[in-house]
Scaffold this motif. Structure first.
Motif, PDB file in Angstrom:
ATOM      1  N   ALA A  62      -3.466   2.824   4.079  1.00  7.10           N
ATOM      2  CA  ALA A  62      -2.705   3.602   3.102  1.00  7.10           C
ATOM      3  C   ALA A  62      -3.297   5.010   2.962  1.00  7.10           C
ATOM      4  O   ALA A  62      -2.565   5.989   2.849  1.00  7.10           O
ATOM      5  CB  ALA A  62      -2.696   2.889   1.755  1.00  7.10           C
ATOM      6  N   MET A  63      -4.618   5.100   2.986  1.00  8.06           N
ATOM      7  CA  MET A  63      -5.270   6.405   2.864  1.00  8.06           C
ATOM      8  C   MET A  63      -4.976   7.298   4.064  1.00  8.06           C
ATOM      9  O   MET A  63      -4.971   8.521   3.947  1.00  8.06           O
ATOM     10  CB  MET A  63      -6.779   6.221   2.713  1.00  8.06           C
ATOM     11  N   ALA A  64      -4.718   6.697   5.217  1.00 11.80           N
ATOM     12  CA  ALA A  64      -4.476   7.464   6.436  1.00 11.80           C
ATOM     13  C   ALA A  64      -3.006   7.829   6.641  1.00 11.80           C
ATOM     14  O   ALA A  64      -2.677   8.550   7.578  1.00 11.80           O
ATOM     15  CB  ALA A  64      -4.974   6.674   7.652  1.00 11.80           C
ATOM     16  N   LEU A  65      -2.115   7.348   5.775  1.00 14.85           N
ATOM     17  CA  LEU A  65      -0.683   7.646   5.934  1.00 14.85           C
ATOM     18  C   LEU A  65      -0.420   9.140   5.856  1.00 14.85           C
ATOM     19  O   LEU A  65      -0.945   9.836   4.992  1.00 14.85           O
ATOM     20  CB  LEU A  65       0.139   6.960   4.844  1.00 14.85           C
ATOM     21  N   ARG A  66       0.420   9.615   6.749  1.00 15.15           N
ATOM     22  CA  ARG A  66       0.853  11.013   6.765  1.00 15.15           C
ATOM     23  C   ARG A  66       2.380  11.029   6.742  1.00 15.15           C
ATOM     24  O   ARG A  66       3.033  10.064   7.128  1.00 15.15           O
ATOM     25  CB  ARG A  66       0.350  11.736   8.024  1.00 15.15           C
ATOM     26  N   GLU A  67       2.930  12.146   6.323  1.00 20.60           N
ATOM     27  CA  GLU A  67       4.393  12.290   6.283  1.00 20.60           C
ATOM     28  C   GLU A  67       5.005  12.007   7.661  1.00 20.60           C
ATOM     29  O   GLU A  67       6.067  11.418   7.762  1.00 20.60           O
ATOM     30  CB  GLU A  67       4.756  13.699   5.812  1.00 20.60           C
ATOM     31  N   SER A  68       4.283  12.387   8.711  1.00 19.18           N
ATOM     32  CA  SER A  68       4.799  12.189  10.076  1.00 19.18           C
ATOM     33  C   SER A  68       4.855  10.709  10.480  1.00 19.18           C
ATOM     34  O   SER A  68       5.523  10.358  11.453  1.00 19.18           O
ATOM     35  CB  SER A  68       3.937  12.955  11.080  1.00 19.18           C
ATOM     36  N   ASP A  69       4.176   9.834   9.745  1.00 22.54           N
ATOM     37  CA  ASP A  69       4.211   8.396  10.047  1.00 22.54           C
ATOM     38  C   ASP A  69       5.470   7.718   9.505  1.00 22.54           C
ATOM     39  O   ASP A  69       5.759   6.583   9.847  1.00 22.54           O
ATOM     40  CB  ASP A  69       2.993   7.694   9.431  1.00 22.54           C
ATOM     41  N   ASN A  74      15.232   5.886  10.463  1.00 24.45           N
ATOM     42  CA  ASN A  74      15.190   4.515  10.979  1.00 24.45           C
ATOM     43  C   ASN A  74      14.527   3.530  10.018  1.00 24.45           C
ATOM     44  O   ASN A  74      14.364   2.356  10.356  1.00 24.45           O
ATOM     45  CB  ASN A  74      14.466   4.489  12.333  1.00 24.45           C
ATOM     46  N   LYS A  75      14.105   4.031   8.847  1.00 21.75           N
ATOM     47  CA  LYS A  75      13.510   3.199   7.800  1.00 21.75           C
ATOM     48  C   LYS A  75      12.279   2.441   8.306  1.00 21.75           C
ATOM     49  O   LYS A  75      12.155   1.226   8.154  1.00 21.75           O
ATOM     50  CB  LYS A  75      14.529   2.198   7.227  1.00 21.75           C
ATOM     51  N   THR A  76      11.332   3.189   8.901  1.00 17.92           N
ATOM     52  CA  THR A  76      10.104   2.577   9.402  1.00 17.92           C
ATOM     53  C   THR A  76       8.892   3.442   9.040  1.00 17.92           C
ATOM     54  O   THR A  76       9.010   4.644   8.803  1.00 17.92           O
ATOM     55  CB  THR A  76      10.127   2.407  10.932  1.00 17.92           C
ATOM     56  N   VAL A 115       8.631  -1.972   7.910  1.00 19.01           N
ATOM     57  CA  VAL A 115       9.960  -1.592   7.427  1.00 19.01           C
ATOM     58  C   VAL A 115       9.808  -0.776   6.145  1.00 19.01           C
ATOM     59  O   VAL A 115       9.066  -1.147   5.239  1.00 19.01           O
ATOM     60  CB  VAL A 115      10.827  -2.841   7.159  1.00 19.01           C
ATOM     61  N   LEU A 116      10.507   0.343   6.093  1.00 17.31           N
ATOM     62  CA  LEU A 116      10.516   1.201   4.905  1.00 17.31           C
ATOM     63  C   LEU A 116      11.577   0.664   3.955  1.00 17.31           C
ATOM     64  O   LEU A 116      12.751   0.993   4.051  1.00 17.31           O
ATOM     65  CB  LEU A 116      10.809   2.650   5.301  1.00 17.31           C
ATOM     66  N   THR A 117      11.143  -0.194   3.032  1.00 25.70           N
ATOM     67  CA  THR A 117      12.081  -0.784   2.080  1.00 25.70           C
ATOM     68  C   THR A 117      12.417   0.224   0.984  1.00 25.70           C
ATOM     69  O   THR A 117      11.769   1.262   0.856  1.00 25.70           O
ATOM     70  CB  THR A 117      11.473  -2.039   1.425  1.00 25.70           C
ATOM     71  N   LYS A 118      13.406  -0.106   0.177  1.00 24.39           N
ATOM     72  CA  LYS A 118      13.781   0.776  -0.936  1.00 24.39           C
ATOM     73  C   LYS A 118      12.622   0.942  -1.920  1.00 24.39           C
ATOM     74  O   LYS A 118      12.404   2.026  -2.448  1.00 24.39           O
ATOM     75  CB  LYS A 118      15.015   0.228  -1.660  1.00 24.39           C
TER      76      LYS A 118
END
Length: 128
Positions: A62-69, A74-76, A115-118
């Motif tokens: 979670a700490m390494a998440l970037r906007e580009s990820d 495609n909701k991922t 999966v990028l859920t709501k």
């Protein structure tokens, strides 16, 4: 000086059964964060905690998440790195302090697409 030859057999580790958090446990956590928590810090960290909870992310991931990820079309979410802390040492090899470093996950199975859920999208936008 004599040398000793060492041989070893790699042991297979017993696979642990994966444990999942139940819906009622999720509800209990959310109720605690928003209704029973008494500190500002608990509320301040709630969005990233909920992204971790709904996405199955570890803290370092979670700490390494970037906007580009995040692929909103495609909701991922691509999980392919993590933040870890390594000791920074002086010339005498004494540990001076811990330094944050972005690294690849320890195992291949940790590299994945979520999966990028709501719910996740809501909390990511909330932090934005």
């Amino acid at each position: 000086m004599d040398f000793v030859e060492v041989s070893y057999v790699r042991c297979k580790r017993k696979q642990r059964k994966k444990q999942f958090i139940s819906d009622s446990e999720i509800e209990t956590l959310i109720n605690y964060i928003f209704y029973e928590s008494k500190t500002v810090d608990q509320y301040r960290y709630a969005p990233i905690f909920l992204v971790m909870l709904y996405g199955g992310l570890r803290i370092g991931e979670a700490m390494a998440l970037r906007e580009s990820d995040i692929d909103y079309k495609n909701k991922t979410i691509v999980i392919d790195k993590q933040i870890t802390y390594i000791p920074n040492r002086d010339k005498n090899l004494n540990k001076v302090k811990m330094v944050q470093q972005e690294v690849s996950p320890k195992t291949e199975s940790s590299i994945r697409t979520v999966v990028l859920t709501k719910q996740i999208e809501f909390w990511i936008d909330f932090m934005g």
